[in-house]
Design a protein around this motif. Sequence first.
Motif: not given
Length: 363
Positions: A266, A268, A272, A277, A293, A297, A301
């Motif tokens: 994944r 990030y 974040w 995490m 997800e 998150w 993005w």
Amino acid sequence: MVSTSQNMPLRCLLLVSAALLPCAWSFSPSGLAAFPRSQTSCKSAVMSRPQRLTGLRMAEDVSETQKLSRRQLMGFVGAAGLLAPFAANAETAEMGLDVLDRPEFRRRQDLVKFNSEDVADLNLSDIPFSINGKKKKVSKLLGKTATVVMNIKLDDPESTVQLPALRSLITQYADQGLGAILVPTDQGDYEPDDSATVRIKVASQYNIQSSTKGPVVVTDKTDIVGKFAHPLYKYLTYLQPNPNNVSRITLNYEKFLLDANGKVLRRYPRLWPADRMARDVAAVLAGQPLPAEDPRWLFAWKEADKEVTRSIYSFRKHYNYYDQQEAGQDWAGTKSEAFTPGSNEARFKGVTTGKPLEVPLGN
């Protein structure tokens, strides 16, 4: 004939009205068709120089075609001013209307998904990384169970959040096999320190010790975007484009979570921090699938996609990084400069070994 000094108030009114036009027209369907709102909000439209100029030209056209009197113009400005506070809190506009979001501009910025057969053939175990001037294979730097890879920039204020968050995560899970690879770079907003000094600062300011034996290693500075991007970053970004369908690194402090074999699990965004995490890391360490997800998150993005063409902490091609003729190189002290051999002894002898720098003060 009206003098220049008498025209000044009118010119000021035109400038103010131009700045407020986006906010005043954002509530009208016809206004939306006539004036493209900023992708962020009316507040950012007021602060955007291209939109101010566009608004000014529109205001001048209105003045010429409809022959507004000064009193009418003042009334219009007043109405726009009343609407401005409400418009500033209006819902965020969709991406794509701002010139910075146009496809042709984003393509020039390499904000696209890569498609390279060369990258697809890379073998992670064969990729070398320079640490203290010595080559180490990435496979030797991975954690036993999982690894976080993060690009860092110490002059970025986000460092005060990101590095303590990483330290917290590593402290919690290092004994279960979690490691981290931190990668400084001169690209983007310039990193003034050489690699050895970066390691010293990370240790002294954030209590994160760098060691090739783990759990954390701080590499030498290297390129992470552009045609000379390090093979590790070509590998990571090709295999794991971000949710905005962009392959390359876009901002400081992007992170990747890898399993024990280096498989990318994944990716990030900048905002974040590593401690968020923890759920994903715990699942990997337990041999479980990643959790679904997090909607936050995805939201982070989406915010990153707006920031990438605007922020000082983003990697903007032709602005703070370039496709130069050779890869970036770390500074190696005064011996590498154009001095006659033997005439100037290098003052920074420890620059490539990570020793504290001792600068003689003289008499």
